[in-house]
Design a protein around this motif. Sequence first.
Motif, PDB file in Angstrom:
ATOM      1  N   MET A 172       1.122  -1.440   0.082  1.00 48.52           N
ATOM      2  CA  MET A 172      -0.148   0.118  -0.186  1.00 48.52           C
ATOM      3  C   MET A 172       0.576   1.335  -0.079  1.00 48.52           C
ATOM      4  SD  MET A 172      -2.346  -1.222  -0.213  1.00 48.52           S
ATOM      5  CE  MET A 172      -4.792  -0.627   0.811  1.00 48.52           C
ATOM      6  N   PRO A 173       0.149   1.893  -0.681  1.00 51.79           N
ATOM      7  CA  PRO A 173       1.177   3.821  -0.597  1.00 51.79           C
ATOM      8  C   PRO A 173       1.407   4.323   0.395  1.00 51.79           C
ATOM      9  CG  PRO A 173      -1.078   3.314  -1.811  1.00 51.79           C
ATOM     10  CD  PRO A 173      -0.310   2.241  -1.447  1.00 51.79           C
ATOM     11  N   ASN A 174       2.630   4.671   0.871  1.00 49.03           N
ATOM     12  CA  ASN A 174       2.699   5.877   1.963  1.00 49.03           C
ATOM     13  C   ASN A 174       1.711   7.345   1.416  1.00 49.03           C
ATOM     14  OD1 ASN A 174       4.312   4.214   3.194  1.00 49.03           O
ATOM     15  ND2 ASN A 174       5.967   4.778   2.561  1.00 49.03           N
ATOM     16  N   GLN A 175       1.893   7.352   0.072  1.00 50.00           N
ATOM     17  CA  GLN A 175       1.280   8.561   0.065  1.00 50.00           C
ATOM     18  C   GLN A 175       0.241   7.682  -1.306  1.00 50.00           C
ATOM     19  OE1 GLN A 175       2.253  12.368   1.117  1.00 50.00           O
ATOM     20  NE2 GLN A 175       3.178  11.331   2.072  1.00 50.00           N
ATOM     21  N   PRO A 176      -0.669   8.659  -0.729  1.00 53.18           N
ATOM     22  CA  PRO A 176      -2.143   8.546  -1.596  1.00 53.18           C
ATOM     23  C   PRO A 176      -1.930   8.575  -3.135  1.00 53.18           C
ATOM     24  CG  PRO A 176      -2.439  10.755  -0.222  1.00 53.18           C
ATOM     25  CD  PRO A 176      -1.151  10.091   0.440  1.00 53.18           C
ATOM     26  N   ALA A 177      -1.965   8.213  -4.376  1.00 54.47           N
ATOM     27  CA  ALA A 177      -2.030   8.093  -5.666  1.00 54.47           C
ATOM     28  C   ALA A 177      -2.638   9.807  -5.853  1.00 54.47           C
ATOM     29  CB  ALA A 177      -1.900   7.734  -6.523  1.00 54.47           C
ATOM     30  N   LYS A 178      -2.554   9.897  -6.716  1.00 52.04           N
ATOM     31  CA  LYS A 178      -3.365  11.003  -7.529  1.00 52.04           C
ATOM     32  C   LYS A 178      -3.773  10.722  -8.748  1.00 52.04           C
ATOM     33  CE  LYS A 178      -0.564  14.591  -5.169  1.00 52.04           C
ATOM     34  NZ  LYS A 178      -1.989  14.898  -3.554  1.00 52.04           N
ATOM     35  N   LYS A 179      -5.059  11.361  -8.854  1.00 49.59           N
ATOM     36  CA  LYS A 179      -5.748  11.614 -10.072  1.00 49.59           C
ATOM     37  C   LYS A 179      -7.443  11.907 -10.304  1.00 49.59           C
ATOM     38  CE  LYS A 179      -7.963   8.823 -14.040  1.00 49.59           C
ATOM     39  NZ  LYS A 179      -7.649   8.691 -14.948  1.00 49.59           N
ATOM     40  N   LEU A 232     -10.242   6.668   1.620  1.00 50.13           N
ATOM     41  CA  LEU A 232      -9.868   6.641   2.521  1.00 50.13           C
ATOM     42  C   LEU A 232      -9.819   4.729   3.093  1.00 50.13           C
ATOM     43  CD1 LEU A 232      -8.610   6.687   5.619  1.00 50.13           C
ATOM     44  CD2 LEU A 232     -10.094   6.726   6.974  1.00 50.13           C
ATOM     45  N   LEU A 233      -8.914   3.474   3.183  1.00 52.87           N
ATOM     46  CA  LEU A 233      -8.906   2.162   3.384  1.00 52.87           C
ATOM     47  C   LEU A 233      -8.743   1.912   4.345  1.00 52.87           C
ATOM     48  CD1 LEU A 233      -8.289   2.250   0.244  1.00 52.87           C
ATOM     49  CD2 LEU A 233      -6.866  -0.051   1.076  1.00 52.87           C
ATOM     50  N   THR A 234      -9.733   1.270   5.339  1.00 49.58           N
ATOM     51  CA  THR A 234      -9.481   0.439   6.708  1.00 49.58           C
ATOM     52  C   THR A 234      -8.913  -1.009   6.930  1.00 49.58           C
ATOM     53  OG1 THR A 234     -10.701   2.273   7.880  1.00 49.58           O
ATOM     54  CG2 THR A 234     -10.260   1.102   9.276  1.00 49.58           C
ATOM     55  N   ASP A 267      -5.948   0.364  10.782  1.00 50.52           N
ATOM     56  CA  ASP A 267      -5.035   0.826  10.486  1.00 50.52           C
ATOM     57  C   ASP A 267      -5.875   2.200   9.246  1.00 50.52           C
ATOM     58  OD1 ASP A 267      -3.281   0.353  12.013  1.00 50.52           O
ATOM     59  OD2 ASP A 267      -2.289  -1.448  11.297  1.00 50.52           O
ATOM     60  N   LYS A 268      -5.357   3.037   9.130  1.00 51.41           N
ATOM     61  CA  LYS A 268      -6.551   3.150   7.772  1.00 51.41           C
ATOM     62  C   LYS A 268      -5.320   4.713   6.654  1.00 51.41           C
ATOM     63  CE  LYS A 268     -10.545   5.333  11.287  1.00 51.41           C
ATOM     64  NZ  LYS A 268     -11.464   4.318  10.425  1.00 51.41           N
ATOM     65  N   MET A 269      -5.514   4.917   5.693  1.00 48.47           N
ATOM     66  CA  MET A 269      -4.521   5.159   4.818  1.00 48.47           C
ATOM     67  C   MET A 269      -4.725   5.682   3.926  1.00 48.47           C
ATOM     68  SD  MET A 269      -3.291   1.243   3.449  1.00 48.47           S
ATOM     69  CE  MET A 269      -3.988   0.632   5.076  1.00 48.47           C
ATOM     70  N   TYR A 270      -5.013   6.899   3.616  1.00 49.10           N
ATOM     71  CA  TYR A 270      -5.497   7.516   1.981  1.00 49.10           C
ATOM     72  C   TYR A 270      -5.174   6.704   0.412  1.00 49.10           C
ATOM     73  CZ  TYR A 270      -7.814  10.330   4.746  1.00 49.10           C
ATOM     74  OH  TYR A 270      -8.191  11.135   6.155  1.00 49.10           O
ATOM     75  N   THR A 298     -12.355  -1.575   4.981  1.00 53.41           N
ATOM     76  CA  THR A 298     -13.537  -1.424   4.556  1.00 53.41           C
ATOM     77  C   THR A 298     -13.108   0.262   3.380  1.00 53.41           C
ATOM     78  OG1 THR A 298     -13.677   0.078   6.878  1.00 53.41           O
ATOM     79  CG2 THR A 298     -14.766  -1.556   6.714  1.00 53.41           C
ATOM     80  N   VAL A 299     -13.751   0.182   2.828  1.00 60.92           N
ATOM     81  CA  VAL A 299     -12.916   1.911   1.959  1.00 60.92           C
ATOM     82  C   VAL A 299     -14.477   2.818   1.983  1.00 60.92           C
ATOM     83  CG1 VAL A 299     -12.960   2.447  -0.337  1.00 60.92           C
ATOM     84  CG2 VAL A 299     -12.654   0.353   0.627  1.00 60.92           C
ATOM     85  N   GLU A 300     -13.690   4.289   2.185  1.00 62.50           N
ATOM     86  CA  GLU A 300     -14.567   5.576   2.539  1.00 62.50           C
ATOM     87  C   GLU A 300     -14.741   6.481   1.448  1.00 62.50           C
ATOM     88  OE1 GLU A 300     -15.435   6.349   6.378  1.00 62.50           O
ATOM     89  OE2 GLU A 300     -13.333   4.570   6.506  1.00 62.50           O
ATOM     90  N   ALA A 301     -15.191   6.940   0.598  1.00 63.80           N
ATOM     91  CA  ALA A 301     -14.364   8.651  -0.364  1.00 63.80           C
ATOM     92  C   ALA A 301     -15.187   9.433   0.267  1.00 63.80           C
ATOM     93  CB  ALA A 301     -14.600   7.855  -1.829  1.00 63.80           C
TER      94      ALA A 301
END
Length: 113
Positions: free
Chosen positions: A1-8, A89-91, A96-99, A38-41
């Motif tokens: 999983m990325p440390n920094q979120p990808a951009k699109k 945001l993925l949990t 643990d949560k990560m963008y 879980t995925v939230e957007a």
Amino acid sequence: MPNQPAKKNFTVQRRADFPVRLVFKDSAGTAVNLTGFTVEAQVWNRDRSSKFADFGVTYTDRANGTIDLKLTDTQTATFSLNILEYDILLTDPNGDKMYYLEGTLFISEGYTA
């Protein structure tokens, strides 16, 4: 999983549905197994003072990292600004949560009513 979120960035038509299928992959290009995640957007204005919408999330194929996100025509009709921001945001199963992805939504005016 990325440390920094990808951009699109995306262009969204006001008063139209906006579906998008995403396949989550790691840095090696391998699909991420989303079992237990879980995925939230959400969609916000630039200074994050007003939330405009929550994306609908469908877990299409968790094992192969595939989800479908959707904004409905009713939601996009409320997009009064021409530029909005979103993120995903993925949990993970441990909490643990990560963008994972973020970007700009350019809102295009549809003329057919």
